[in-house]
Design an enzyme around this catalytic site. Structure first.
Site, short mmCIF file in Angstrom:
data_model
loop_
_atom_site.label_atom_id
_atom_site.label_comp_id
_atom_site.label_asym_id
_atom_site.label_seq_id
_atom_site.Cartn_x
_atom_site.Cartn_y
_atom_site.Cartn_z
N GLU A 1 18.18 8.15 3.59
CA GLU A 1 18.09 6.68 3.54
C GLU A 1 18.86 6.17 2.33
O GLU A 1 18.73 5.01 1.95
CB GLU A 1 16.64 6.21 3.56
CG GLU A 1 15.76 6.75 2.47
CD GLU A 1 14.32 6.32 2.60
OE1 GLU A 1 14.07 5.12 2.43
OE2 GLU A 1 13.46 7.16 2.85
N CYS B 1 11.77 7.60 5.20
CA CYS B 1 11.47 9.00 4.84
C CYS B 1 11.17 9.87 6.06
O CYS B 1 11.05 11.09 5.94
CB CYS B 1 10.31 9.05 3.85
SG CYS B 1 10.56 7.97 2.45
N HIS C 1 4.02 13.75 3.44
CA HIS C 1 5.10 13.05 2.73
C HIS C 1 4.53 12.59 1.39
O HIS C 1 3.43 12.03 1.34
CB HIS C 1 5.59 11.85 3.56
CG HIS C 1 6.45 10.93 2.75
ND1 HIS C 1 7.58 11.39 2.11
CD2 HIS C 1 6.31 9.62 2.41
CE1 HIS C 1 8.12 10.38 1.44
NE2 HIS C 1 7.38 9.30 1.61
N1 CAA Z 1 -5.46 7.39 -16.50
C1 CAA Z 1 -5.68 7.86 -15.24
N2 CAA Z 1 -5.41 7.14 -14.12
C2 CAA Z 1 -4.90 5.90 -14.28
C3 CAA Z 1 -4.67 5.34 -15.56
C4 CAA Z 1 -4.97 6.14 -16.70
N3 CAA Z 1 -4.77 5.68 -17.94
N4 CAA Z 1 -4.16 4.10 -15.37
C5 CAA Z 1 -4.09 3.89 -14.03
N5 CAA Z 1 -4.54 4.96 -13.38
C6 CAA Z 1 -4.60 5.18 -11.92
C7 CAA Z 1 -5.10 3.96 -11.15
O1 CAA Z 1 -6.51 3.91 -11.12
C8 CAA Z 1 -4.47 4.24 -9.79
O2 CAA Z 1 -5.24 5.22 -9.13
P1 CAA Z 1 -5.80 4.95 -7.61
O3 CAA Z 1 -4.58 4.73 -6.76
O4 CAA Z 1 -6.53 6.19 -7.30
O5 CAA Z 1 -6.63 3.72 -7.70
C9 CAA Z 1 -3.14 4.91 -10.13
O6 CAA Z 1 -3.27 5.38 -11.48
C10 CAA Z 1 -1.95 3.95 -10.09
O7 CAA Z 1 -2.26 2.85 -10.87
P2 CAA Z 1 -1.90 1.39 -10.39
O8 CAA Z 1 -2.38 1.20 -8.97
O9 CAA Z 1 -2.37 0.42 -11.40
O10 CAA Z 1 -0.32 1.51 -10.43
P3 CAA Z 1 0.80 0.46 -10.15
O11 CAA Z 1 0.25 -0.86 -9.74
O12 CAA Z 1 1.70 0.47 -11.32
O13 CAA Z 1 1.62 1.05 -8.89
C11 CAA Z 1 2.18 2.06 -6.83
C12 CAA Z 1 1.24 2.10 -8.04
C13 CAA Z 1 1.86 0.84 -5.97
C14 CAA Z 1 2.01 3.34 -6.01
C15 CAA Z 1 3.64 1.98 -7.35
O14 CAA Z 1 3.95 3.16 -8.01
C16 CAA Z 1 4.68 1.76 -6.25
O15 CAA Z 1 4.94 0.63 -5.85
N6 CAA Z 1 5.30 2.86 -5.77
C17 CAA Z 1 6.35 2.81 -4.76
C18 CAA Z 1 5.80 2.65 -3.36
C19 CAA Z 1 5.09 3.88 -2.86
O16 CAA Z 1 5.30 4.99 -3.34
N7 CAA Z 1 4.29 3.71 -1.80
C20 CAA Z 1 3.61 4.80 -1.15
C21 CAA Z 1 3.48 4.63 0.35
S1 CAA Z 1 5.03 4.15 1.10
C22 CAA Z 1 5.87 5.61 1.42
O17 CAA Z 1 5.29 6.65 1.43
C23 CAA Z 1 7.36 5.57 1.64
C24 CAA Z 1 8.04 5.97 0.41
O18 CAA Z 1 8.40 7.13 0.22
C25 CAA Z 1 8.27 4.96 -0.62
#
Ligand code: CAA
Length: 391
Positions: A83, A115, A237
């Protein structure tokens, strides 16, 4: 061809980039707690391609050892999934075909559905081998995951390529029918043609992924697939490795199990170590997980593995494979570990420069300075053409 001839993955090889950015460095830069990355999303570092690397150079590096081991005589198709395509018309596999000096009697095509593309290529390959079991198909999945700087997705970037030789009587994994399928029109993650970075609605993307887990399992069961307790491990994945845990927990709950943390961990634990240090490699990610599992778990002979492939947008597929006794003598464990440990650390400033870099679009001659120590490189651009060379 007799219906009972096994078809599947005969060889599997992983390559990644020249550079690596530890999440420690990213956290120090943006003020996040490093545990958010290490424990929260399960990522420790991300592979970052040098300017003279891309999906083609990683793909050629992954595929070269397969061609060296098995020869070219039976390979009549290259199915290249990505992609992060380098051209809107020409298949990236043609550059790989040229770099590896494969015969002109070859069918080459590029496949795309986020993906999920790697699995589409694998299923396409299975169909071709079923039609003529003397042929082998080189399936390649290669991607560079790139999000905006300072966005939540930034910590989930990465890069890798996987090459798989699909054949009859495979040495590693026999793949099975049926598949469970699921498609839904969602805008959870996408990249318009005019952007180099992906757009994503992070939490919606996780929800869409989990909805697809439910959907494929429902269909897999309806098609007469295996029961959940028949599987020894699950390759999901992995946009970030904690997603595999979330997904398996969700699947267990869907099936009425308690989803004890130990059970979730046992199912996915040997599939996440490579992805945790390479980051998201989109089409390659699930197969990087398979390489990790085969390389590093205890003997899996005759055991069933479940595969959940997800492509945002979305299309998903669940299928099963059985590990072939004797598979361990065909693995590339040392090469995979060397590819990971060979990467050079970069500091944040250089990472940012690479992230922001774009090639001139004037059609002039633009040779690129030598950066990667990998076996293939993008030597430059000339007349709007990408010039690839061996080192
Ligand atoms: N210690 C331990 N854990 C902590 C922490 C700390 N100090 N601070 C935060 N965390 C945890 C949170 O509790 C959370 O855990 P849970 O999911 O179990 O609740 C985790 O860390 C992530 O924290 P946030 O949710 O606050 O993180 P974020 O808002 O910055 O973003 C995300 C997380 C949405 C995944 C972001 O990384 C993102 O947008 N990623 C890209 C999209 C993605 O990967 N999507 C997945 C499905 S789509 C797909 O699979 C296709 C693809 O390949 C992209």
């Amino acid at each position: 061809m007799p219906a009972d001839v096994a078809i599947g993955i005969h060889d599997l090889s992983v390559a990644t980039s020249h550079y690596v950015l530890p999440h420690q460095t990213l956290a120090a830069q943006n003020g996040s707690a490093v545990d958010k990355y290490h424990r929260g999303i399960g990522q420790h570092s991300m592979s970052v391609p040098a300017i003279d690397e891309d999906i083609v150079t990683m793909a050629a590096e992954a595929a070269a050892p397969i061609v060296a081991r098995h020869g070219v005589e039976r390979i009549r198709t290259i199915a290249f999934a990505t992609e992060t395509s380098v051209d809107q018309a020409k298949a990236a596999g043609i550059h790989v075909h040229s770099l590896l000096d494969l015969p002109s009697a070859t069918r080459i095509v590029e496949l795309k559905q986020a993906c999920y593309g790697g699995t589409a290529a694998l299923q396409f390959a299975m169909g071709l081998v079923r039609r003529d079991s003397s042929q082998q198909v080189l399936v390649i999945a290669s991607d560079v995951s790139k999000y905006d700087l300072d966005s939540p997705g930034e910590a989930t970037q990465g890069a890798a390529a996987v090459a798989m030789l699909v054949s009859a009587e495979p040495a590693l994994v026999r793949l099975e029918d049926p598949s469970g399928l699921f498609a839904a029109d969602v805008m959870d993650f996408w990249r318009p043609n005019y952007r180099s970075t992906a757009l994503v609605d992070g939490y919606a993307s996780i929800a869409a992924y989990l909805q697809a887990v439910e959907g494929v399992w429902k269909d897999y069961t309806k098609q007469g697939g295996r029961a959940l307790d028949e599987f020894s491990a699950f390759c999901y994945h992995q946009p970030f490795t904690k997603m595999a845990h979330k997904a398996h927990r969700h699947l267990l709950q869907q099936c009425g199990h308690d989803a004890e943390e130990d059970e979730v961990t046992r199912a996915v634990e040997h599939t996440t170590a490579y992805n945790a240090v390479m980051g998201n490699s989109y089409t390659a990610s699930m197969y990087v997980g398979l390489a990790d599992l085969l390389d590093n778990a205890d003997d899996l002979s005759d055991q069933a593995i479940g595969f959940f492939s997800y492509g945002a947008g979305s299309v998903a597929e669940f299928f099963a494979g059985t590990v072939v006794p004797g598979y361990q003598s065909h693995l590339r464990r040392e090469t995979h570990r060397a590819a990971i440990s060979r990467r050079r650390n970069i500091d944040y400033a250089r990472y940012r420069e690479i992230h922001e870099h774009s090639f001139p679009v004037d059609g002039g001659d633009h040779p690129l300075p030598r950066e990667t120590v990998g076996p293939y490189r993008l030597a430059g651009l000339s007349g709007h053409k990408r010039i690839y060379t061996p080192q």
